[in-house]
Design an enzyme around this catalytic site. Structure first.
Site, short mmCIF file in Angstrom:
data_model
loop_
_atom_site.label_atom_id
_atom_site.label_comp_id
_atom_site.label_asym_id
_atom_site.label_seq_id
_atom_site.Cartn_x
_atom_site.Cartn_y
_atom_site.Cartn_z
CE LYS A 183 -0.43 26.13 -5.48
NZ LYS A 183 0.50 26.98 -4.68
CG ASP A 201 0.29 15.37 -2.91
OD1 ASP A 201 -0.48 16.10 -3.58
OD2 ASP A 201 1.11 15.82 -2.09
CD GLU A 245 -2.76 1.49 2.32
OE1 GLU A 245 -3.63 2.37 2.22
OE2 GLU A 245 -2.58 0.80 3.34
CG ASP A 282 -10.39 13.58 -3.20
OD1 ASP A 282 -9.23 13.15 -3.31
OD2 ASP A 282 -10.66 14.70 -2.70
CE1 TYR A 285 -6.47 12.43 3.88
CE2 TYR A 285 -4.98 10.62 3.37
CZ TYR A 285 -5.19 11.90 3.84
OH TYR A 285 -4.12 12.66 4.26
#
Length: 213
Positions: free
Chosen positions: A124, A120, A45, A156, A194
């Protein structure tokens, strides 16, 4: 079961924990049988956070070895303590760069599954190059998975998801599946912190599963 003194559980860095390993001083690929002391299949993971998924999985499937990778020291300490307090012997943890691990230290056809949950997204544009799921990383996933091994992705972030599956769909080795791997599916809704949080907030969760053909 893992025996450990309270002093090691409380170690502020946890890098000398009996379940933590390092790759910086290595010159050879990891021998998973030596690391775990058995020949059970290995699942990784990437970005395990506080460890909800990997700990739940390890408790449910004691005959599977799990590797959790987490760079944030705070979360790394939390997951280390949670694993040690449960006496789980089928988890090892790494505080380092996941791409480096997979590229240089994971042998061919040695992994049963990769779990990449809410990586992550580096939203940007100038940071997009830092995203994990890019063709170089995917090539090492292809190389290191067993035949029939899987990559399970959840995020997400729609734009990152579309970019990632664009790269993954272009693979001649990984084929998209319609359903989650069985071991993930059987966990029900107990997945990552999350996912629980974002689902409660009403966010859309984008998910895709690929299998090595």
């Amino acid at each position: 079961m893992v025996a450990v003194s309270p002093e090691k559980v409380e170690d502020p860095h946890t890098l000398d924990s009996p379940i933590a390993f390092q790759i910086r001083e290595r010159e050879e690929q990891i021998d998973w049988a030596s690391l775990f002391g058995n020949d059970n299949p290995v699942e990784i993971e990437i970005g395990c956070g506080k460890g909800r998924f990997v700990i739940t999985s390890a408790m449910r499937y004691p005959d599977v070895n799990y590797v959790g990778i987490e760079r944030a020291l705070e979360y790394f300490r939390i997951i280390n303590n949670r694993i040690m307090n449960r006496g789980l012997s089928n988890i090892r943890i790494l505080r380092d760069d996941a791409a480096d691990l997979v590229r240089a230290f994971v042998a061919d056809k040695s992994i049963a599954a990769y779990h990449i949950y809410f990586p992550d997204p580096w939203p940007k544009r100038r940071h997009n190059k830092r995203r994990l799921i890019k063709p170089p990383f995917i090539s090492h996933v292809e190389r290191s998975l067993f035949t029939g091994g899987t990559l399970d992705l959840a995020t997400d972030h729609e734009e990152y998801y579309l970019e990632a599956i664009g790269f993954l769909d272009a693979s001649n080795i990984l084929k998209r599946r319609d359903e989650l791997p069985e071991r993930v599916r059987e966990l029900g809704d107990v997945r990552t912190n999350y996912e629980v949080k974002y689902s409660a907030e009403g966010r859309s969760i984008y998910r895709a599963v690929y299998e090595k053909d």
